[in-house]
Design an enzyme around this catalytic site. Structure first.
Site, mmCIF file in Angstrom:
data_model
loop_
_atom_site.group_PDB
_atom_site.id
_atom_site.type_symbol
_atom_site.label_atom_id
_atom_site.label_comp_id
_atom_site.label_asym_id
_atom_site.label_seq_id
_atom_site.Cartn_x
_atom_site.Cartn_y
_atom_site.Cartn_z
ATOM 1 N N ASP A 9 57.411 11.313 12.951
ATOM 2 C CA ASP A 9 56.060 11.094 12.454
ATOM 3 C C ASP A 9 55.245 10.622 13.675
ATOM 4 O O ASP A 9 55.824 10.193 14.678
ATOM 5 C CB ASP A 9 56.133 10.015 11.374
ATOM 6 C CG ASP A 9 54.782 9.536 10.949
ATOM 7 O OD1 ASP A 9 53.965 10.364 10.537
ATOM 8 O OD2 ASP A 9 54.528 8.323 11.039
ATOM 9 N N ASP A 11 51.589 8.748 13.670
ATOM 10 C CA ASP A 11 50.923 7.456 13.488
ATOM 11 C C ASP A 11 51.913 6.402 13.008
ATOM 12 O O ASP A 11 52.496 6.550 11.934
ATOM 13 C CB ASP A 11 49.814 7.577 12.425
ATOM 14 C CG ASP A 11 48.674 8.472 12.877
ATOM 15 O OD1 ASP A 11 48.470 8.585 14.087
ATOM 16 O OD2 ASP A 11 47.987 9.039 12.013
HETATM 17 P P1 B16 Z 1 43.689 12.388 9.836
HETATM 18 P P2 B16 Z 1 51.152 10.447 10.166
HETATM 19 C C1 B16 Z 1 48.811 10.196 8.895
HETATM 20 O O1 B16 Z 1 49.537 10.434 10.060
HETATM 21 C C2 B16 Z 1 48.399 8.740 8.789
HETATM 22 O O2 B16 Z 1 49.549 7.915 8.605
HETATM 23 C C3 B16 Z 1 47.496 8.556 7.604
HETATM 24 O O3 B16 Z 1 47.071 7.211 7.520
HETATM 25 C C4 B16 Z 1 46.277 9.485 7.753
HETATM 26 O O4 B16 Z 1 45.420 9.376 6.623
HETATM 27 C C5 B16 Z 1 46.764 10.928 7.900
HETATM 28 O O5 B16 Z 1 47.634 11.016 9.012
HETATM 29 C C6 B16 Z 1 45.611 11.891 8.087
HETATM 30 O O6 B16 Z 1 45.025 11.651 9.320
HETATM 31 O O7 B16 Z 1 42.546 11.742 9.120
HETATM 32 O O8 B16 Z 1 43.716 12.098 11.326
HETATM 33 O O9 B16 Z 1 43.840 13.841 9.531
HETATM 34 O O10 B16 Z 1 51.600 9.052 9.905
HETATM 35 O O11 B16 Z 1 51.638 11.469 9.152
HETATM 36 O O12 B16 Z 1 51.389 10.875 11.592
HETATM 37 MG MG MG Z 2 53.024 7.356 10.015
#
Ligand code: B16
Ligand code: MG
Length: 220
Positions: A9, A11
């Site tokens: 993953d 974030d």
């Molecule tokens: P974006 P991951 C996710 O990333 C985040 O954890 C989540 O908080 C966020 O809403 C989602 O990506 C969408 O992100 O707005 O940048 O498209 O943890 O799956 O890497």
């Molecule tokens: Mg994450």
């Protein structure tokens, strides 16, 4: 069964952009007078932008039209993208670079499986855009975690069967997605407390990766 690929993953695992997401949503929620705190924020981990907004709006005192929702999501993303300007390789989380080097040395494939539509921009900001064999992100999928789509697609692109993949996640939704894909799951950060994770450590620095890979190689 031996692990032949690790899908990370982004974030909260590779880099702490989860904090930036929180501050951007907080700005929108405060402006709209909607209660939003770190407890609600936990439910947004790994969840897509529009689904995150829906979760936040559950505490709103009025209904928002589809047009308003689109605008709020866009504003949040603009705040978020602005904060990403400050991102540097110095913000790569502890243990990530060593883990990537050791997986490469063992001939194990590495991929990103992120719900974020900003994943490629983030990876290039922290200098890791060339470090993965495959990058699957929010622009490739139609169903976000806990649906297994992002990880299943990662394994498919790598040409490796799901049971030979280990997913590293900080979100409960992400661990559920890995399990639904038929993969092994390592929880770090917030997911380190999640009992469904096969393995759980505070971060990658504290993770005995060789031990895990050796143990996986000796089980059916
Ligand atoms: P974006 P991951 C996710 O990333 C985040 O954890 C989540 O908080 C966020 O809403 C989602 O990506 C969408 O992100 O707005 O940048 O498209 O943890 O799956 O890497
Ligand atoms: Mg994450």
């Amino acid at each position: 069964m031996s692990i032949r690929a690790v899908i990370f993953d982004l974030d909260g695992v590779i880099v702490s952009t989860d904090e930036y997401h929180f501050h951007a949503w907080k700005m929108i929620a405060d402006r709209e007078g909607i209660p939003f705190d770190r407890t609600t924020n936990e439910a947004l981990r790994g969840v897509s932008r529009m689904e995150s907004l829906e979760i936040i709006l559950r505490k709103a005192t009025r209904a928002y039209s589809p047009g308003e929702k689109k605008e709020l999501a866009e504003q949040k993303n603009n705040f978020y993208r602005e904060s990403l300007n400050d991102l540097t390789p110095g913000e790569i989380l502890p243990g990530v670079l060593d883990v990537l080097a050791s997986l490469k040395a063992r001939g194990i494939k590495v991929a990103i499986g992120s719900s974020s539509r900003n994943a490629k921009a983030i990876l290039s900001k922290i200098g890791l855009d060339k470090s993965f064999d495959e990058i699957v992100d929010g622009t490739d999928i139609s169903r976000s975690k806990p649906d297994p789509e992002v990880f299943s697609l990662g394994a498919e692109r790598l040409g490796i069967s799901p049971e030979e993949c280990l997913v590293v996640e900080d979100a409960e939704a992400g661990i559920d997605a890995a399990l639904a894909a038929g993969m092994r799951a390592l929880g770090v950060g917030s997911a380190a407390q999640y009992p469904k994770s096969h393995y759980a450590y505070p971060d990658l620095e504290a993770t005995p990766l060789d031990e895990i890979l050796n143990r996986e190689a000796t089980t059916d």
